[in-house]
Write a protein that holds these residues in place. Structure first.
Motif, PDB file in Angstrom:
ATOM      1  N   HIS A 185      -1.177  -1.239  -4.258  1.00 55.58           N
ATOM      2  CA  HIS A 185      -0.311  -1.738  -5.324  1.00 55.58           C
ATOM      3  C   HIS A 185      -0.351  -3.261  -5.256  1.00 55.58           C
ATOM      4  N   TYR A 186      -0.391  -3.902  -6.390  1.00 57.43           N
ATOM      5  CA  TYR A 186      -0.508  -5.369  -6.368  1.00 57.43           C
ATOM      6  C   TYR A 186       0.312  -5.982  -7.472  1.00 57.43           C
ATOM      7  N   PHE A 224       0.844  -1.188   0.000  1.00 62.72           N
ATOM      8  CA  PHE A 224       0.000   0.000   0.000  1.00 62.72           C
ATOM      9  C   PHE A 224       0.883   1.244   0.000  1.00 62.72           C
ATOM     10  N   GLU A 225       0.333   2.333  -0.514  1.00 61.06           N
ATOM     11  CA  GLU A 225       1.051   3.607  -0.518  1.00 61.06           C
ATOM     12  C   GLU A 225       0.139   4.694   0.037  1.00 61.06           C
ATOM     13  N   THR A 226       0.646   5.445   1.020  1.00 53.95           N
ATOM     14  CA  THR A 226      -0.136   6.522   1.614  1.00 53.95           C
ATOM     15  C   THR A 226      -0.069   7.765   0.738  1.00 53.95           C
ATOM     16  N   GLU A 227      -0.870   8.774   1.075  1.00 60.87           N
ATOM     17  CA  GLU A 227      -0.899  10.006   0.286  1.00 60.87           C
ATOM     18  C   GLU A 227       0.420  10.768   0.361  1.00 60.87           C
ATOM     19  N   THR A 228       1.264  10.454   1.351  1.00 60.14           N
ATOM     20  CA  THR A 228       2.576  11.098   1.461  1.00 60.14           C
ATOM     21  C   THR A 228       3.660  10.328   0.719  1.00 60.14           C
ATOM     22  N   GLY A 229       3.292   9.193   0.106  1.00 56.72           N
ATOM     23  CA  GLY A 229       4.257   8.406  -0.655  1.00 56.72           C
ATOM     24  C   GLY A 229       4.898   7.272   0.120  1.00 56.72           C
ATOM     25  N   LYS A 230       4.531   7.104   1.381  1.00 50.40           N
ATOM     26  CA  LYS A 230       5.094   6.030   2.198  1.00 50.40           C
ATOM     27  C   LYS A 230       4.451   4.701   1.820  1.00 50.40           C
ATOM     28  N   LYS A 231       5.281   3.668   1.632  1.00 53.29           N
ATOM     29  CA  LYS A 231       4.776   2.345   1.287  1.00 53.29           C
ATOM     30  C   LYS A 231       4.895   1.405   2.482  1.00 53.29           C
ATOM     31  N   PHE A 232       3.928   0.509   2.596  1.00 56.83           N
ATOM     32  CA  PHE A 232       3.964  -0.470   3.682  1.00 56.83           C
ATOM     33  C   PHE A 232       3.209  -1.724   3.253  1.00 56.83           C
ATOM     34  N   ASN A 233       3.503  -2.823   3.925  1.00 61.96           N
ATOM     35  CA  ASN A 233       2.816  -4.084   3.665  1.00 61.96           C
ATOM     36  C   ASN A 233       1.636  -4.244   4.615  1.00 61.96           C
ATOM     37  N   GLY A 234       0.587  -4.833   4.107  1.00 57.60           N
ATOM     38  CA  GLY A 234      -0.583  -5.075   4.939  1.00 57.60           C
ATOM     39  C   GLY A 234      -1.557  -5.972   4.206  1.00 57.60           C
ATOM     40  N   GLU A 271       1.752  -4.643   9.310  1.00 59.83           N
ATOM     41  CA  GLU A 271       2.778  -5.597   9.749  1.00 59.83           C
ATOM     42  C   GLU A 271       2.848  -5.689  11.267  1.00 59.83           C
ATOM     43  N   HIS A 272       2.398  -4.644  11.948  1.00 60.65           N
ATOM     44  CA  HIS A 272       2.439  -4.622  13.413  1.00 60.65           C
ATOM     45  C   HIS A 272       1.159  -5.183  14.026  1.00 60.65           C
ATOM     46  N   GLU A 273       0.330  -5.821  13.178  1.00 59.67           N
ATOM     47  CA  GLU A 273      -0.897  -6.497  13.600  1.00 59.67           C
ATOM     48  C   GLU A 273      -1.949  -5.542  14.155  1.00 59.67           C
ATOM     49  N   SER A 274      -1.844  -4.272  13.785  1.00 59.98           N
ATOM     50  CA  SER A 274      -2.897  -3.321  14.134  1.00 59.98           C
ATOM     51  C   SER A 274      -3.755  -3.080  12.902  1.00 59.98           C
TER      52      SER A 274
END
Length: 243
Positions: free
Chosen positions: A242-243, A201-211, A227-230
């Motif tokens: 993104h996929y 995933f990508e946030t509006e600030t451009g940060k990417k993370f898995n979830g 990833e932190h289970e929240s």
């Protein structure tokens, strides 16, 4: 179901919007164009269609006292209607990519754009634009796009596809309730693309993370387990998948 057919327009949503102001159109009126030259999608994206091979149409839905707080039900209903219709047409692996792209075998086959007219805290009417790739044979610059033809190897009669899709979308819209739409929401969640799969995933600030997608809120926000289970919820403008 009243269907108005025109040869060409820049946008079926814009055309139907103007027409609904000039004439007293009945609820459920459909405007379909043989050629749409400047179709719009989500995030200010354009919708590219090919005359005679794509299905581009808009639906006028009128309401009486339907609260803005329930507007996500429109997305649920139209997306579900599209999925059911494409299932009936034997398109394989039809899913809903949040919030309202329709996927077939992991590629985009249709898009939806909903524009609401408000009166105070209520939605007075909605113009629902639908673009469906039907008989296209290739998408040179769009590797993540597909068509019904590419999915099945069969060609389709455009008017027959319109009839099936429009009837199912209107049926699902008729199920919307001002007080709550938990059944529509559950059906929508069950059909979500990449639900429970690890995605980027990508946030509006451009940060990417898995979830992984877990569902949606009553307001249509995406629920993502990080990833932190929240579990966090995001509006359409806050995140991209993104996929």
């Amino acid at each position: 179901m009243k269907i108005i057919k025109i040869s060409a327009t820049e946008s079926t949503n814009d055309y139907l919007k103007v027409l609904s102001r000039e004439k007293d159109l009945e609820d459920g009126t459909i405007l379909v164009a043989h050629d749409q030259t400047k179709g719009r999608g989500q995030r200010q994206n354009s919708w590219v269609s090919k005359a005679g091979e794509s299905l581009t149409f808009s639906v006028l839905k009128r309401f009486d006292g339907f609260p803005v707080s329930q507007k996500s039900a429109l997305t649920f209903a139209v997306s579900i209607g599209m999925k059911i219709a494409l299932d009936e047409l034997q398109i394989s692996s039809v899913e809903i990519k949040w919030p309202n792209d329709i996927m077939a075998d992991g590629k985009k086959v249709a898009g939806i754009l909903i524009e609401n007219s408000l009166s105070g805290r209520n939605i007075q009417s909605s113009i629902i634009g639908i673009g469906l790739n039907v008989n296209e044979e290739e998408f040179k610059a769009l590797p993540q796009a597909t068509s019904m033809y590419l999915n099945t190897g069969r060609r389709y009669e455009i008017n027959r596809v319109l009839e099936i899709v429009a009837q199912e979308v209107l049926h699902q819209l008729s199920l919307i309730k001002p007080s709550g739409n938990s059944e529509l929401k559950q059906h929508y969640e069950h059909s979500l693309f990449r639900k429970h799969y690890i995605s980027v995933f990508e946030t509006e600030t451009g940060k990417k993370f898995n979830g992984s997608i877990r569902g949606v809120t009553d307001q249509g926000e995406l629920l993502v387990e990080t990833e932190h289970e929240s579990i966090q919820h995001f509006t359409f403008k806050e995140i991209k998948l993104h996929y």
